[in-house]
Design a protein around this motif. Structure first.
Motif, PDB file in Angstrom:
ATOM      1  N   UNK A  79       0.946  -1.042  -0.092  1.00 37.19           N
ATOM      2  CA  UNK A  79       0.110  -0.011  -0.038  1.00 37.19           C
ATOM      3  C   UNK A  79       0.819   1.153  -0.068  1.00 37.19           C
ATOM      4  N   UNK A  80       1.886   1.261   0.670  1.00 42.53           N
ATOM      5  CA  UNK A  80       2.837   2.487   0.793  1.00 42.53           C
ATOM      6  C   UNK A  80       3.338   2.787  -0.630  1.00 42.53           C
ATOM      7  N   UNK A  81       3.992   1.803  -1.162  1.00 41.46           N
ATOM      8  CA  UNK A  81       4.621   2.020  -2.536  1.00 41.46           C
ATOM      9  C   UNK A  81       3.803   2.316  -3.455  1.00 41.46           C
ATOM     10  N   UNK A  82       2.637   1.599  -3.701  1.00 42.98           N
ATOM     11  CA  UNK A  82       1.939   1.949  -4.758  1.00 42.98           C
ATOM     12  C   UNK A  82       0.660   3.252  -4.287  1.00 42.98           C
ATOM     13  N   UNK A  83       0.672   3.405  -2.997  1.00 40.50           N
ATOM     14  CA  UNK A  83      -0.148   4.603  -2.776  1.00 40.50           C
ATOM     15  C   UNK A  83       0.765   5.806  -3.216  1.00 40.50           C
ATOM     16  N   UNK A  84       2.113   5.810  -3.096  1.00 41.72           N
ATOM     17  CA  UNK A  84       2.934   6.963  -3.733  1.00 41.72           C
ATOM     18  C   UNK A  84       2.747   6.893  -5.099  1.00 41.72           C
ATOM     19  N   UNK A  85       2.826   5.892  -5.952  1.00 46.62           N
ATOM     20  CA  UNK A  85       2.687   5.712  -7.196  1.00 46.62           C
ATOM     21  C   UNK A  85       1.341   6.417  -7.687  1.00 46.62           C
ATOM     22  N   UNK A  86       0.203   5.951  -7.154  1.00 45.76           N
ATOM     23  CA  UNK A  86      -1.056   6.504  -7.384  1.00 45.76           C
ATOM     24  C   UNK A  86      -1.525   7.538  -6.759  1.00 45.76           C
ATOM     25  N   UNK A  87      -0.632   8.355  -5.768  1.00 48.36           N
ATOM     26  CA  UNK A  87      -0.969   9.794  -4.996  1.00 48.36           C
ATOM     27  C   UNK A  87      -2.059   9.390  -4.225  1.00 48.36           C
ATOM     28  N   UNK A  88      -2.161   8.373  -3.530  1.00 54.81           N
ATOM     29  CA  UNK A  88      -3.209   8.205  -2.570  1.00 54.81           C
ATOM     30  C   UNK A  88      -2.903   8.916  -1.259  1.00 54.81           C
ATOM     31  N   UNK A  89      -3.871   9.738  -0.682  1.00 57.14           N
ATOM     32  CA  UNK A  89      -3.752  10.465   0.456  1.00 57.14           C
ATOM     33  C   UNK A  89      -4.394  10.196   1.572  1.00 57.14           C
ATOM     34  N   UNK A  90      -5.532   9.492   1.282  1.00 55.54           N
ATOM     35  CA  UNK A  90      -6.391   8.924   2.428  1.00 55.54           C
ATOM     36  C   UNK A  90      -6.662   7.504   2.155  1.00 55.54           C
ATOM     37  N   UNK A  91      -6.922   6.670   3.267  1.00 55.68           N
ATOM     38  CA  UNK A  91      -7.378   5.253   3.325  1.00 55.68           C
ATOM     39  C   UNK A  91      -8.802   5.401   3.815  1.00 55.68           C
ATOM     40  N   UNK A  92      -9.702   4.398   3.229  1.00 58.06           N
ATOM     41  CA  UNK A  92      -9.498   3.615   1.905  1.00 58.06           C
ATOM     42  C   UNK A  92      -9.615   4.575   0.797  1.00 58.06           C
ATOM     43  N   UNK A  93      -9.290   4.220  -0.453  1.00 57.65           N
ATOM     44  CA  UNK A  93      -9.145   4.737  -1.571  1.00 57.65           C
ATOM     45  C   UNK A  93      -9.479   3.865  -2.460  1.00 57.65           C
ATOM     46  N   UNK A  94     -10.271   4.242  -3.589  1.00 59.90           N
ATOM     47  CA  UNK A  94     -10.460   3.274  -4.843  1.00 59.90           C
ATOM     48  C   UNK A  94      -9.623   4.211  -5.694  1.00 59.90           C
ATOM     49  N   UNK A  95      -8.918   3.427  -6.632  1.00 54.13           N
ATOM     50  CA  UNK A  95      -7.975   3.945  -7.498  1.00 54.13           C
ATOM     51  C   UNK A  95      -8.409   3.755  -9.112  1.00 54.13           C
ATOM     52  N   UNK A  96      -8.582   4.615  -9.957  1.00 59.11           N
ATOM     53  CA  UNK A  96      -9.387   4.186 -11.301  1.00 59.11           C
ATOM     54  C   UNK A  96      -8.365   4.419 -12.168  1.00 59.11           C
TER      55      UNK A  96
END
Length: 148
Positions: A79-96
């Motif tokens: 989650x951390x590495x992919x969160x950085x890749x997809x710019x996730x700032x909050x959890x839970x998050x759906x990424x499209x």
């Protein structure tokens, strides 16, 4: 893989789990099928209880949009590495994601009508015209809490 919170075990409804090594293969498969990939970055359900709600809603969203969406769960250790890749700032998050581009993010649990409206707008807009710009949808009362 399952979420485990207290006495509640929630199977992830048969959705595949992806990590940093497998996510591109999953995204490529969704793209080949002509679908938009939806990745759930759930976070720790003990810290973010809404993760369970979003995990329940995700398969329902996939079913509602038919062959247009393909879903997967991001492995906790990725989650951390992919969160950085997809710019996730909050959890839970759906990424499209479509064609290697992040179309948008929808954070936290939402009303069904919000999901339907936002997802339709994300997947129906023309590709290549600003499609790489991520739009984060956070409930207004929460936006101040997370600094968006």
């Amino acid at each position: 893989m399952e979420f485990q919170v207290g006495k509640h075990d929630l199977a992830r409804s048969g959705l595949p789990e992806v990590d940093a090594a497998t996510v591109d293969h999953f995204l490529g498969g969704a793209n080949e099928a002509g679908a938009v990939a939806v990745l759930l970055s759930a976070g720790d359900p003990n810290r973010f209880p809404e993760a369970i709600d979003v995990a329940v809603v995700l398969p329902e969203l996939i079913a509602a949009f038919g062959n247009r969406l393909r879903g997967a769960i991001i492995a906790r250790d990725a989650e951390r590495v992919l969160g950085e890749r997809f710019e996730v700032r909050v959890q839970p998050t759906l990424i499209f994601v479509a064609n290697g581009k992040t179309l948008g993010l929808i954070a936290k649990i939402q009303d069904w009508s919000v999901y339907a409206d936002r997802i339709t707008k994300l997947i129906d807009r023309p590709r290549g015209q600003g499609a790489a710009v991520a739009v984060t949808i956070v409930p207004q009362h929460r936006a101040q809490e997370v600094g968006l």
